[in-house]
Design an enzyme around this catalytic site. Structure first.
Site, PDB file in Angstrom:
ATOM      1  N   ARG A  17       6.881   1.073  13.640  1.00  0.00           N
ATOM      2  CA  ARG A  17       7.499   0.478  12.443  1.00  0.00           C
ATOM      3  C   ARG A  17       8.613  -0.508  12.803  1.00  0.00           C
ATOM      4  NH1 ARG A  17       5.323   3.732   8.364  1.00  0.00           N
ATOM      5  NH2 ARG A  17       4.942   5.842   9.102  1.00  0.00           N
TER       6      ARG A  17
ATOM      7  N   ASN B 278       8.095  -5.507  -0.566  1.00  0.00           N
ATOM      8  CA  ASN B 278       7.939  -4.317   0.262  1.00  0.00           C
ATOM      9  C   ASN B 278       6.452  -4.237   0.584  1.00  0.00           C
ATOM     10  OD1 ASN B 278       7.746  -1.902   1.556  1.00  0.00           O
ATOM     11  ND2 ASN B 278       8.940  -0.742   0.060  1.00  0.00           N
TER      12      ASN B 278
ATOM     13  N   HIS C 247      12.574  -2.576   2.725  1.00  0.00           N
ATOM     14  CA  HIS C 247      12.005  -1.252   3.012  1.00  0.00           C
ATOM     15  C   HIS C 247      12.946  -0.189   2.457  1.00  0.00           C
ATOM     16  CE1 HIS C 247       9.054  -3.170   5.468  1.00  0.00           C
ATOM     17  NE2 HIS C 247      10.030  -3.882   5.997  1.00  0.00           N
ATOM     18  N   ILE C 248      12.343   0.823   1.864  1.00  0.00           N
ATOM     19  CA  ILE C 248      13.119   1.933   1.316  1.00  0.00           C
ATOM     20  C   ILE C 248      13.788   2.708   2.452  1.00  0.00           C
ATOM     21  CG2 ILE C 248      12.919   4.132   0.067  1.00  0.00           C
ATOM     22  CD1 ILE C 248      10.443   2.790  -1.368  1.00  0.00           C
TER      23      ILE C 248
ATOM     24  N   ARG D 293      12.783   4.993  12.700  1.00  0.00           N
ATOM     25  CA  ARG D 293      11.538   5.764  12.610  1.00  0.00           C
ATOM     26  C   ARG D 293      10.642   5.450  13.825  1.00  0.00           C
ATOM     27  NH1 ARG D 293       9.044   5.127   6.841  1.00  0.00           N
ATOM     28  NH2 ARG D 293       7.844   6.912   7.606  1.00  0.00           N
TER      29      ARG D 293
ATOM     30  N   ALA E  68       2.969  -0.669   5.022  1.00  0.00           N
ATOM     31  CA  ALA E  68       2.471  -0.702   6.400  1.00  0.00           C
ATOM     32  C   ALA E  68       1.942  -2.067   6.813  1.00  0.00           C
ATOM     33  CB  ALA E  68       1.382   0.356   6.556  1.00  0.00           C
TER      34      ALA E  68
ATOM     35  N   TYR F 179      11.160   9.004   1.420  1.00  0.00           N
ATOM     36  CA  TYR F 179      11.211   7.958   0.397  1.00  0.00           C
ATOM     37  C   TYR F 179      11.941   8.375  -0.880  1.00  0.00           C
ATOM     38  CZ  TYR F 179       7.771   5.796   3.468  1.00  0.00           C
ATOM     39  OH  TYR F 179       7.158   5.239   4.557  1.00  0.00           O
TER      40      TYR F 179
ATOM     41  N   GLU G 260      12.537  -9.415   2.499  1.00  0.00           N
ATOM     42  CA  GLU G 260      11.759  -8.268   2.983  1.00  0.00           C
ATOM     43  C   GLU G 260      12.562  -6.994   2.737  1.00  0.00           C
ATOM     44  OE1 GLU G 260      10.629  -8.412   7.139  1.00  0.00           O
ATOM     45  OE2 GLU G 260      10.234  -6.249   7.185  1.00  0.00           O
TER      46      GLU G 260
ATOM     47  N   ARG H   5       5.121  11.073  -2.420  1.00  0.00           N
ATOM     48  CA  ARG H   5       4.819  10.734  -1.034  1.00  0.00           C
ATOM     49  C   ARG H   5       6.035  10.995  -0.156  1.00  0.00           C
ATOM     50  NH1 ARG H   5       4.764   4.544   1.229  1.00  0.00           N
ATOM     51  NH2 ARG H   5       3.875   5.031   3.257  1.00  0.00           N
TER      52      ARG H   5
ATOM     53  N   PRO I  97       0.795  -1.225   0.000  1.00  0.00           N
ATOM     54  CA  PRO I  97       0.000   0.000   0.000  1.00  0.00           C
ATOM     55  C   PRO I  97       0.831   1.280   0.000  1.00  0.00           C
ATOM     56  CG  PRO I  97      -0.071  -1.053   2.148  1.00  0.00           C
ATOM     57  CD  PRO I  97       0.560  -2.031   1.205  1.00  0.00           C
ATOM     58  N   ASN I  98       0.335   2.223  -0.784  1.00  0.00           N
ATOM     59  CA  ASN I  98       0.861   3.588  -0.869  1.00  0.00           C
ATOM     60  C   ASN I  98       2.158   3.706  -1.665  1.00  0.00           C
ATOM     61  OD1 ASN I  98      -1.260   4.794   0.760  1.00  0.00           O
ATOM     62  ND2 ASN I  98      -0.350   3.668   2.470  1.00  0.00           N
TER      63      ASN I  98
HETATM   64  C1  DQA Z   1       8.112   1.161   3.989  1.00  0.00           C
HETATM   65  C2  DQA Z   1       8.152   1.430   5.493  1.00  0.00           C
HETATM   66  C3  DQA Z   1       6.783   1.196   6.121  1.00  0.00           C
HETATM   67  O1  DQA Z   1       6.838   1.448   7.517  1.00  0.00           O
HETATM   68  C4  DQA Z   1       5.765   2.143   5.499  1.00  0.00           C
HETATM   69  O2  DQA Z   1       4.485   1.894   6.042  1.00  0.00           O
HETATM   70  C5  DQA Z   1       5.760   2.083   4.020  1.00  0.00           C
HETATM   71  C6  DQA Z   1       7.031   1.993   3.312  1.00  0.00           C
HETATM   72  C7  DQA Z   1       9.447   1.509   3.315  1.00  0.00           C
HETATM   73  O3  DQA Z   1       9.639   1.096   2.173  1.00  0.00           O
HETATM   74  O4  DQA Z   1      10.290   2.209   3.904  1.00  0.00           O
HETATM   75  O5  DQA Z   1       4.712   2.197   3.393  1.00  0.00           O
HETATM   76  O6  DQA Z   1       7.852  -0.206   3.773  1.00  0.00           O
END
Ligand code: DQA
Length: 150
Positions: A116, A79, A105-106, A112, A82, A23, A103, A18, A10-11
């Protein structure tokens, strides 16, 4: 030619606009190009996807597990956004499908907010990467190759 799946949750469709301080400025299309180049270097095919829906990620992980079992895929870079921090369903999907997951994450999620810091994905993942920005994606593909190709 084997496939590498890259699944975005998501997102992540909003990348580029964003929270660019967190990011970066690259879009999801830019990320796909980085992944295409990494796969091409390894002689692999890329299947790159994004969804905002948890159940769709579950279905895709099952699909990736079947492809891996059939010998047509190496595994998946995930990725989960959330959902990483909330989803027992994704944990169960990875275990149930038997798919090799990196797994990713950017951002450095551990630097953070406290919410998270926990990942439901991590115990099921072959490896975990965070904080390399979008350059983490090709690194994660290199890592998936390193842990799966003899
Ligand atoms: C994320 C980190 C997550 O906490 C966040 O909700 C994201 C992006 C990252 O790529 O850093 O949507 O997965």
């Amino acid at each position: 030619m084997k496939t590498v799946f890259v699944f975005n949750g998501p997102n992540l469709n909003l990348l580029g606009t964003r929270e660019p301080d967190v990011y970066g400025a690259a879009t999801l299309a830019d990320v796909q190009q980085l992944c295409e180049a990494a796969c091409a270097r390894h002689g692999l095919a890329l299947d790159f996807r994004q969804t905002n829906h948890e159940g769709v990620l579950v279905d895709w992980l099952h699909e990736a597990g079947r492809a891996q079992a059939a010998g047509t895929a190496l595994g998946a870079v995930l990725n989960a956004g959330a959902y990483t921090h909330t989803s027992v369903a994704l944990h169960d999907a990875i275990k149930g499908a038997g798919v090799t997951v990196i797994e990713l994450h950017i951002s450095n999620v551990h630097a953070r907010e406290a919410f998270r810091h926990h990942s439901f994905i991590a115990p099921t993942a072959r490896a975990v990467m965070a904080g390399f920005g979008v350059r983490g994606y090709p690194l994660a593909i290199d890592g998936l190759v390193a842990v799966t190709v003899a």
